[in-house]
Design a protein around this motif. Structure first.
Motif, short mmCIF file in Angstrom:
data_model
loop_
_atom_site.label_atom_id
_atom_site.label_comp_id
_atom_site.label_asym_id
_atom_site.label_seq_id
_atom_site.Cartn_x
_atom_site.Cartn_y
_atom_site.Cartn_z
N CYS A 18 0.26 -12.24 -1.15
CA CYS A 18 -0.06 -11.84 0.23
C CYS A 18 -0.88 -10.56 0.15
N CYS A 19 -2.04 -10.57 0.82
CA CYS A 19 -2.94 -9.40 0.74
C CYS A 19 -2.34 -8.20 1.46
N VAL A 20 -1.27 -8.38 2.21
CA VAL A 20 -0.62 -7.24 2.89
C VAL A 20 0.49 -6.70 1.98
N HIS A 21 1.49 -7.52 1.69
CA HIS A 21 2.67 -7.04 0.94
C HIS A 21 2.35 -6.67 -0.51
N TYR A 47 5.30 -10.62 13.51
CA TYR A 47 4.21 -9.71 13.15
C TYR A 47 3.13 -9.60 14.22
N VAL A 71 -0.11 -17.63 12.43
CA VAL A 71 -1.29 -17.96 11.63
C VAL A 71 -1.38 -19.48 11.47
N CYS A 126 -1.33 -7.18 8.95
CA CYS A 126 -1.92 -8.50 8.72
C CYS A 126 -2.96 -8.75 9.81
N CYS A 167 -4.27 -17.15 6.25
CA CYS A 167 -3.25 -16.42 5.48
C CYS A 167 -3.73 -16.38 4.03
N SER A 168 -3.74 -15.21 3.43
CA SER A 168 -4.26 -15.08 2.06
C SER A 168 -3.43 -15.90 1.07
N LEU A 169 -2.15 -16.04 1.35
CA LEU A 169 -1.31 -16.84 0.46
C LEU A 169 -1.71 -18.31 0.52
N ASN A 189 4.11 -20.87 3.39
CA ASN A 189 2.78 -20.27 3.58
C ASN A 189 1.74 -21.01 2.73
N GLU A 243 7.81 -10.87 -0.45
CA GLU A 243 6.40 -11.03 -0.86
C GLU A 243 5.87 -9.76 -1.53
N MET A 265 -2.49 -12.06 11.89
CA MET A 265 -1.46 -12.07 12.93
C MET A 265 -1.96 -11.33 14.18
#
Ligand code: 13P
Ligand code: SF4
Length: 304
Positions: free
Chosen positions: A170-173, A24, A59, A261, A84-86, A112, A198, A264
């Motif tokens: 995950c704030c992205v997926h 990423y 990350v 992300c 990482c949000s996770l 994660n 995710e 990343m």
């Protein structure tokens, strides 16, 4: 080659340093890396390197894994704020409380997560080995899965388990919208859709292939189709296109970096160069914590 890239190459040789990067990261970061991979591949590589310095372009939790596996090596992180949000969604104190309320349960943790959460875990999995490893566990094993609720839900459905799921995402997926996928499919009716686990269940139900970043790359290289919609972070397109120059790739939100992300993307040539020059910022870990976190990671590497 740009001057900065040349300087990075020179420093790597002088200092016997290796750069590990996730798929990423920015294309120019992947270009200076000695190894680019998914979380599982990066952990394996970190475990086997004989470099004196590991610069981790990814990350924070990934760099922690490298340090856990390599206590005597210097692990550099170009930007310590790359979280990482996770990992953030599962604090060790909360997990310890939860464990105490669930005696008899094993804690299975997605990689994660922080080293402190790993230290409370029985086994670590990545998206690249989760199904295989969960299938190896006893059918009646009682499991708490942290921190990704979407990945946990996917594992439950694929393996028939009923793991208790932590409410992390995950704030992205987790923000990818099914309506956007429908729009992309209408625009590219012949495209095959691949997605990272995710993503939410309603998204995963609409795709042709689900897998880790490395698994998606392998699937695409082996598939005869010429066009793909890629439901994951856009950084992976660099490697997809490099391996498959004659194929066409679309992300879900083309040309929209706000769906990437941000952590990343904190890795860049400037801070990589600076980190190699200064041999800092260095990831330092308490030895007792490291030894505890190593146990479930080593178990994963032995089993996968
Ligand atoms: P992979 O292990 O599939 O590369 O995933 C890491 C990650 O952070 C996905 O968001
Ligand atoms: Fe964490 Fe999501 Fe970024 Fe992966 S994409 S590092 S899970 S925030």
């Amino acid at each position: 080659m740009s001057t900065l890239k040349q300087q990075i190459e020179t420093l790597k040789k002088e200092k016997n340093a290796i750069i590990l990067a996730h798929y990423y990261t920015l294309p120019e970061v992947q270009e200076v890396a000695d190894f680019v991979g998914d979380s599982l591949g990066l952990a394996r590589k970190a475990a086997e390197t004989d470099a004196d310095i590991i610069l981790f372009a990814g990350v924070h939790f990934m760099a922690e894994t490298a340090k856990i596996l390599n206590p005597t090596k210097k692990v550099l992180v170009p930007d310590m704020s790359a979280g990482c949000s996770l990992a953030d969604s599962c604090k060790a104190e909360k997990l310890a409380e939860y464990k105490a309320k669930h005696p008899g349960y094993k804690v299975l943790s997605y990689v994660n997560c922080s080293a402190a959460v790993k230290a409370l875990s029985d086994l670590i999995v990545t998206s690249g080995n989760a199904l295989k490893l969960v299938n190896q566990l006893l059918q009646d094993e009682k499991i708490i899965f942290v921190p990704d609720g979407n990945l946990g839900d996917y594992i439950n459905r694929m393996t028939g388990r009923e793991m208790i799921l932590w409410d992390g995402a995950c704030c992205v997926h987790d923000h990818y919208e099914v309506e956007q996928l429908e729009k992309m499919k209408a625009e590219h009716p012949n495209a095959i859709v691949v997605a990272h686990p995710e993503c939410r269940r309603e998204m995963l139900e609409k795709v042709d292939f689900i897998g880790s970043t490395a698994a998606m790359l392998n699937f695409i290289s082996e598939n005869d189709a010429r066009e793909f919609i890629v439901v994951t972070e856009s950084g992976i397109l660099y490697e997809m296109q490099r391996r498959n120059p004659d194929k066409v790739f679309h992300t879900l939100y083309e040309g929209a970096p706000e769906h990437d992300c941000i952590n990343m993307k904190k890795n860049n040539l400037e801070n990589i160069y600076q980190a190699l020059c200064d041999e800092a910022p260095e990831l330092i870990m308490d030895e007792e914590l490291r030894q505890k976190a190593l146990v479930p990671i080593q178990r994963m590497l032995d089993l996968s």
